[in-house]
Design a protein around this motif. Structure first.
Motif, PDB file in Angstrom:
ATOM      1  N   GLN A   1       0.844  -1.192   0.000  1.00 11.18           N
ATOM      2  CA  GLN A   1       0.000   0.000   0.000  1.00 11.18           C
ATOM      3  C   GLN A   1       0.881   1.245   0.000  1.00 11.18           C
ATOM      4  OE1 GLN A   1      -3.284  -0.274  -0.312  1.00 11.18           O
ATOM      5  NE2 GLN A   1      -3.175  -2.521  -0.194  1.00 11.18           N
ATOM      6  N   ASN A   2       1.250   1.694  -1.208  1.00 10.81           N
ATOM      7  CA  ASN A   2       2.017   2.938  -1.392  1.00 10.81           C
ATOM      8  C   ASN A   2       3.464   2.867  -0.914  1.00 10.81           C
ATOM      9  OD1 ASN A   2      -0.286   4.206  -2.482  1.00 10.81           O
ATOM     10  ND2 ASN A   2      -1.025   4.678  -0.419  1.00 10.81           N
ATOM     11  N   SER A   3       3.918   1.718  -0.424  1.00 15.97           N
ATOM     12  CA  SER A   3       5.331   1.559  -0.080  1.00 15.97           C
ATOM     13  C   SER A   3       5.690   0.081  -0.161  1.00 15.97           C
ATOM     14  CB  SER A   3       5.629   2.094   1.330  1.00 15.97           C
ATOM     15  OG  SER A   3       4.969   1.322   2.308  1.00 15.97           O
ATOM     16  N   ALA A   4       6.977  -0.182  -0.380  1.00 20.88           N
ATOM     17  CA  ALA A   4       7.424  -1.572  -0.511  1.00 20.88           C
ATOM     18  C   ALA A   4       8.884  -1.682  -0.102  1.00 20.88           C
ATOM     19  CB  ALA A   4       7.246  -2.053  -1.947  1.00 20.88           C
ATOM     20  N   ASN A   5       9.221  -2.783   0.547  1.00 19.59           N
ATOM     21  CA  ASN A   5      10.599  -3.135   0.883  1.00 19.59           C
ATOM     22  C   ASN A   5      10.828  -4.519   0.287  1.00 19.59           C
ATOM     23  OD1 ASN A   5      13.007  -4.041   2.033  1.00 19.59           O
ATOM     24  ND2 ASN A   5      12.641  -3.007   3.971  1.00 19.59           N
ATOM     25  N   ILE A   6      11.521  -4.571  -0.856  1.00 18.55           N
ATOM     26  CA  ILE A   6      11.676  -5.810  -1.621  1.00 18.55           C
ATOM     27  C   ILE A   6      13.160  -6.146  -1.704  1.00 18.55           C
ATOM     28  CG2 ILE A   6      11.287  -6.939  -3.838  1.00 18.55           C
ATOM     29  CD1 ILE A   6       8.935  -4.997  -4.248  1.00 18.55           C
TER      30      ILE A   6
ATOM     31  N   ASP B   1      22.283 -10.728  -1.088  1.00 22.04           N
ATOM     32  CA  ASP B   1      20.862 -10.712  -1.429  1.00 22.04           C
ATOM     33  C   ASP B   1      19.988 -10.123  -0.327  1.00 22.04           C
ATOM     34  OD1 ASP B   1      20.960 -12.732   0.435  1.00 22.04           O
ATOM     35  OD2 ASP B   1      19.937 -14.241  -0.789  1.00 22.04           O
ATOM     36  N   SER B   2      20.590  -9.747   0.799  1.00 17.23           N
ATOM     37  CA  SER B   2      19.832  -9.020   1.824  1.00 17.23           C
ATOM     38  C   SER B   2      19.664  -7.548   1.451  1.00 17.23           C
ATOM     39  CB  SER B   2      20.534  -9.135   3.177  1.00 17.23           C
ATOM     40  OG  SER B   2      21.871  -8.654   3.097  1.00 17.23           O
ATOM     41  N   SER B   3      20.367  -7.094   0.410  1.00 15.91           N
ATOM     42  CA  SER B   3      20.140  -5.753  -0.122  1.00 15.91           C
ATOM     43  C   SER B   3      18.687  -5.641  -0.570  1.00 15.91           C
ATOM     44  CB  SER B   3      21.067  -5.476  -1.308  1.00 15.91           C
ATOM     45  OG  SER B   3      22.423  -5.678  -0.955  1.00 15.91           O
ATOM     46  N   SER B   4      18.174  -4.430  -0.629  1.00 17.56           N
ATOM     47  CA  SER B   4      16.748  -4.295  -0.942  1.00 17.56           C
ATOM     48  C   SER B   4      16.437  -2.980  -1.638  1.00 17.56           C
ATOM     49  CB  SER B   4      15.909  -4.423   0.329  1.00 17.56           C
ATOM     50  OG  SER B   4      16.250  -3.420   1.254  1.00 17.56           O
ATOM     51  N   PHE B   5      15.272  -2.975  -2.295  1.00 19.20           N
ATOM     52  CA  PHE B   5      14.694  -1.766  -2.875  1.00 19.20           C
ATOM     53  C   PHE B   5      13.686  -1.210  -1.875  1.00 19.20           C
ATOM     54  CE2 PHE B   5      16.011  -4.251  -6.553  1.00 19.20           C
ATOM     55  CZ  PHE B   5      16.614  -3.295  -7.364  1.00 19.20           C
ATOM     56  N   ILE B   6      13.859   0.021  -1.488  1.00 16.22           N
ATOM     57  CA  ILE B   6      12.902   0.714  -0.632  1.00 16.22           C
ATOM     58  C   ILE B   6      12.152   1.701  -1.522  1.00 16.22           C
ATOM     59  CG2 ILE B   6      12.564   2.045   1.473  1.00 16.22           C
ATOM     60  CD1 ILE B   6      13.924  -0.673   1.916  1.00 16.22           C
ATOM     61  N   LEU B   7      10.870   1.452  -1.737  1.00 23.08           N
ATOM     62  CA  LEU B   7      10.109   2.223  -2.710  1.00 23.08           C
ATOM     63  C   LEU B   7       8.905   2.889  -2.063  1.00 23.08           C
ATOM     64  CD1 LEU B   7       9.975  -0.444  -5.596  1.00 23.08           C
ATOM     65  CD2 LEU B   7      11.704   1.331  -5.251  1.00 23.08           C
ATOM     66  N   ASN B   8       8.640   4.104  -2.490  1.00 24.50           N
ATOM     67  CA  ASN B   8       7.383   4.779  -2.191  1.00 24.50           C
ATOM     68  C   ASN B   8       6.718   5.096  -3.519  1.00 24.50           C
ATOM     69  OD1 ASN B   8       7.082   5.486   0.868  1.00 24.50           O
ATOM     70  ND2 ASN B   8       9.259   5.756   0.391  1.00 24.50           N
ATOM     71  N   PHE B   9       5.417   4.885  -3.605  1.00 26.10           N
ATOM     72  CA  PHE B   9       4.748   5.003  -4.896  1.00 26.10           C
ATOM     73  C   PHE B   9       3.271   5.337  -4.689  1.00 26.10           C
ATOM     74  CE2 PHE B   9       4.407   0.643  -3.457  1.00 26.10           C
ATOM     75  CZ  PHE B   9       3.065   0.349  -3.678  1.00 26.10           C
ATOM     76  N   VAL B  10       2.651   5.710  -5.786  1.00 28.11           N
ATOM     77  CA  VAL B  10       1.190   5.841  -5.825  1.00 28.11           C
ATOM     78  C   VAL B  10       0.692   4.986  -6.981  1.00 28.11           C
ATOM     79  CG1 VAL B  10       1.115   8.136  -4.798  1.00 28.11           C
ATOM     80  CG2 VAL B  10       1.346   7.900  -7.279  1.00 28.11           C
ATOM     81  N   ASN B  11      -0.490   4.415  -6.817  1.00 31.90           N
ATOM     82  CA  ASN B  11      -1.096   3.617  -7.890  1.00 31.90           C
ATOM     83  C   ASN B  11      -1.756   4.540  -8.901  1.00 31.90           C
ATOM     84  OD1 ASN B  11      -0.920   0.590  -7.517  1.00 31.90           O
ATOM     85  ND2 ASN B  11      -1.550   1.210  -5.453  1.00 31.90           N
ATOM     86  N   THR B  12      -1.546   4.270 -10.163  1.00 30.94           N
ATOM     87  CA  THR B  12      -2.145   5.069 -11.232  1.00 30.94           C
ATOM     88  C   THR B  12      -3.134   4.215 -12.011  1.00 30.94           C
ATOM     89  OG1 THR B  12      -0.397   4.476 -12.801  1.00 30.94           O
ATOM     90  CG2 THR B  12      -0.061   6.451 -11.452  1.00 30.94           C
ATOM     91  N   GLU B  13      -3.953   4.845 -12.788  1.00 30.71           N
ATOM     92  CA  GLU B  13      -4.907   4.136 -13.639  1.00 30.71           C
ATOM     93  C   GLU B  13      -4.269   3.850 -14.994  1.00 30.71           C
ATOM     94  OE1 GLU B  13      -8.462   6.365 -13.973  1.00 30.71           O
ATOM     95  OE2 GLU B  13      -8.999   6.159 -11.845  1.00 30.71           O
ATOM     96  N   PRO B  14      -4.740   2.827 -15.684  1.00 29.32           N
ATOM     97  CA  PRO B  14      -4.203   2.537 -17.023  1.00 29.32           C
ATOM     98  C   PRO B  14      -4.431   3.721 -17.964  1.00 29.32           C
ATOM     99  CG  PRO B  14      -5.571   0.732 -16.221  1.00 29.32           C
ATOM    100  CD  PRO B  14      -5.766   1.859 -15.276  1.00 29.32           C
TER     101      PRO B  14
END
Length: 788
Positions: free
Chosen positions: A59-64, A196-209
């Motif tokens: 939900q608007n953020s991700a730690n992958i 592989d413990s490195s990660s992408f820390i992302l903040n985002f908003v969902n957009t429409e197609p």
């Protein structure tokens, strides 16, 4: 005794000992018999991949983590070198830059001179690491010597702007270049390691197609990334063949149009919950009069159409005619992140027209609402005998550019049907390009097919732009009825000074427009065909597949069928069509197509109809197994469930085959369905007979059964030390002759007996000679003879 006689006796002793050393006590059966021992394809429990949350969890953020995107535990960079990481994030995530999103990099730098105390790290120079995202420079840093270091690398807005136009699929290539401008002779020896413990820390908003139209429905329903997401089908409680055909054909179409990591789920209308509906995109199948959930959804007034009190669909003051099909695509009322689509009509023919128009769209389908009034023919279906050119893109192989000096491997798996007679002009056609800085002497792309080298593609010094090279393929290098693998080993070299080396100036690209050219004729003579040796691959290379289900299949069976069809579609370079039937009688088309039959003998008569031809037969009275394969009897406990997957040729049409997924119980059937729908299992399912117990799969080619194989299989199935019970020949009158034949000494058995006899005679000879020598020595000593 004379000296000459003593020498003869000693030579005889040595000769007999020599024979004993060379002759073992027993010679293996496989060494002398024409029948080779089949080695069961044993698949232990495959290590579970790292579990990554479904897309609805973000939900608007991700730690992958790097581990979650499938990278190895460590990536070692030996100076000077570079490493590339590819990741595709959901295409509707508008990722925020400007410090809101970044890479949290975990690394080591191990310098052997520092570790040995030969260099003071405070006075020592270390190489730098430059970071590029989609070829845009984003950061550089000098790593610290030692272990367990962390650095934050911001993802700048410059690589994130306008993703829907410049990077519509949210694909990112991250490149780490390990280099220095002070080491002219490449003498530095430190190793830079990324974890592989490195990660992408992302903040985002969902957009429409950007485009909201039915001819791009798969892009709207899905987020198109490696992150798993569910597609939920809701079908009527009393579903019929038309509903099932809609589900399987739509799932295959979505699979072919998307790189998404999809989890397929099918439920009945009565199983709907708000929680399920809020976690995925939804496809409603069936008429409102049969699908009660669709009738409920109409009460929310979210569609361009309405529903009359008599359950008739109405639009623009008109009523949908009985045989017209209707497609509607709207945002999901349960979660705005997802979408809802209806495949409906007032009759089965209307529903068939609706799903057929969806998977064969016309340019006119530019809105979220479409009524189909006519029958729809496939637009792009390719006949098997016209399948001469197979693009890399058809094999789900993406274009790849390799940067930096070193070796880079690409694997191109492809299937060659057993009934193809390959023409003399067959070839691998590689479209490629490279930088002008590469050394033409040592740089090349070597090509191997099934571990046999075919040749090398040259790198020309002054070549600019795309080039093409053709490598002939001889039919003797191909495996028919099996998976083949090309290995492209790209070697990038150049005369460099490390101080001036830049990896991004040395590159080699292999285009996804490269293709296999395999002109062929179809073999029709059964005697010229090899055995079917895989339960899935051959199904993917015929354009049509007939699927037979029990009359009342469980919803779990329908879900697994959906997953299986999607897998077959992903394996196929064709646009396939599937026909599902729950009728006990197969249509006439079964004579001219491959068949997939699912069910137990007691629930699907088609399993019973093929019983006499099955490698592993069932009892005539129930779902138990006939405890014999070939001429070998066995016995298993009655209370053990076993899943079975069997493959056999169609006796009426040799070009076609039948795959049967069955079991001795409903539990065993579900085990078999679970096993055949796991994508990784396709690489170990080699044979025509597979036994499944829980998540274990063992199989082999049934034409070559031996008792040791069955012992191992049944033991593994039941997890008991001795599940097989010996069957005395006199207990099974009908098997007397075959069992006797099975244990009649073969050439190898007779040879073993002869060798044992020779060994026994040799031992006796040594003993007699030893006794003679002892008597002779004692006699000479007693008479006062001298010892030499």
């Amino acid at each position: 005794m004379t000296l000459k006689l003593k020498k003869i006796l000693l030579i005889s002793v040595f000769f007999l000992i020599f024979i004993l050393v060379l002759i073992p006590y027993e010679v293996g059966y496989a060494s002398f018999s024409a029948q080779t021992t089949p080695v069961p394809e044993t698949m232990d429990v495959i290590p579970e991949p790292t579990v990554i949350p479904e897309i609805n969890s973000y939900q608007n953020s991700a730690n992958i983590s790097f581990r979650e995107i499938g990278l190895p535990q460590i990536i070692d960079l030996h100076y000077p070198s570079s490493a590339d990481i590819y990741v595709d994030f959901p295409d509707r995530w508008l990722i925020a830059g400007g410090g809101y999103s970044y890479i949290d990099l975990h690394y080591d730098l191990i310098d052997p001179n520092v570790e040995a105390g030969l260099t003071d790290p405070s006075l020592h120079q270390f190489p730098r690491v430059e970071v590029y995202i989609n070829d845009t420079f984003v950061n550089t840093f000098v790593p610290l010597n030692g272990k367990e270091h962390t650095i934050r690398i911001d993802i700048p807005s410059s690589v994130l702007l306008s993703p829907q136009t410049n990077n519509p699929n949210n694909e990112f290539d991250i490149r780490f270049e390990y280099e220095a401008n002070w080491d002219d002779f490449c003498e530095y020896q430190g190793v830079f390691t990324i974890y592989d413990s490195s990660s992408f820390i992302l903040n985002f908003v969902n957009t429409e197609p950007i485009r909201f139209s039915l001819n791009e429905y798969s892009k709207i329903l899905l987020h198109n990334s490696f992150i798993q997401e569910t597609v939920l089908f809701v079908i009527p409680d009393e579903f019929n063949d038309t509903d099932l055909n809609a589900v399987v054909n739509i799932s295959e179409d979505i699979t072919n149009k998307s790189f998404s990591n999809i989890n397929w789920s099918v439920i009945k209308a009565s199983q709907v919950t708000t929680d399920l509906l809020s976690k995925s995109s939804i496809i409603l199948v069936g008429s409102p009069s049969r699908n009660s959930f669709l009738a409920t959804i109409y009460e929310q007034s979210i569609f361009p159409t309405t529903l009359s009190p008599t359950s008739e669909i109405q639009y623009q003051e008109q009523t949908l005619k009985e045989n017209e099909g209707l497609l509607q695509l709207v945002p999901s009322p349960y979660n705005p992140q997802f979408y809802l689509m209806t495949v409906t009509g007032n009759s089965d023919l209307g529903i068939e027209r609706a799903y057929s128009s969806l998977i064969n769209p016309t340019p006119a389908m530019v809105s979220n609402f479409h009524i189909e009034k006519e029958d729809v023919s496939p637009l792009h279906q390719t006949a098997e005998n016209n399948l001469a050119e197979i693009l890399f893109s058809d094999l789900s192989i993406r274009e790849k550019t390799f940067y930096g000096i070193g070796e880079h491997q690409s694997f191109i798996p492809f299937f060659v049907p057993r009934n193809w007679e390959i023409g003399p002009d067959s070839a691998l056609v590689i479209n490629y390009a490279h930088s002008v800085n590469l050394s033409p002497t040592n740089s090349s792309i070597s090509v191997a097919l099934n571990n046999k080298m075919l040749g090398s593609i040259p790198i020309e010094k002054n070549a600019v732009g795309d080039q093409q090279f053709i490598i002939p393929i001889k039919k003797e290098n191909l495996k028919f009825g099996a998976m083949n693998v090309f290995v492209l080993n790209s070697i990038v070299t150049a005369p460099i000074e490390c101080a001036e080396y830049r990896p991004n100036a040395h590159w080699l690209a292999i285009r996804d427009s490269s293709f296999l050219y395999l002109p062929h004729n179809i073999i029709t003579d059964m005697e010229d065909l090899g055995p079917l040796s895989h339960p899935l691959y051959y199904l993917a290379y015929q354009p049509n597949l007939l699927i037979s289900l029990p009359e009342n299949p469980s919803i779990e069976t329908v879900t697994n069928l959906t997953k299986l069809v999607a897998l077959i579609g992903k394996l196929s370079p064709l646009d396939m069509q599937f026909q599902v039937t729950t009728s006990p009688d197969l249509p006439q088309e079964s004579l001219t197509t491959n068949e997939l039959i699912i069910g137990q003998p007691s629930t699907n008569p088609q399993v019973r109809s093929y019983n006499d031809q099955l490698p592993q037969k069932f009892s005539d009275q129930d779902d138990k197994l006939v405890e014999s394969i070939g001429n070998i009897p066995y016995r298993i406990p009655n209370d053990i469930s076993i899943g079975l997957i069997e493959v056999l040729p169609n006796v009426d049409e040799s070009n076609y085959g039948v795959t049967i997924v069955s079991g001795t119980s409903p539990e065993g059937l579900q085990w078999a369905l679970n096993a055949i729908t796991v994508p990784d299992n396709q690489y170990v399912m080699n044979g025509d007979l597979f036994y499944i117990y829980e998540d274990k799969v063992l199989g082999f080619q049934s034409q070559m059964p031996i008792r040791d194989t069955l012992d191992m299989i049944i033991t593994n199935m039941s997890e008991t030390p001795t599940p097989l019970e010996e069957i005395q020949v006199e207990e099974v009158d009908e098997m007397i002759s075959t069992v006797i034949d099975q244990y009649t000494p073969t050439e190898s058995d007779t040879w073993n007996e002869n060798l044992k006899t020779i060994r026994n005679y040799s031992l006796t000879g040594i003993i007699l000679i030893g006794i003679s020598l002892a008597i002779f020595t004692i006699t000479k000593t007693t008479r006062g003879g001298r010892r030499r």
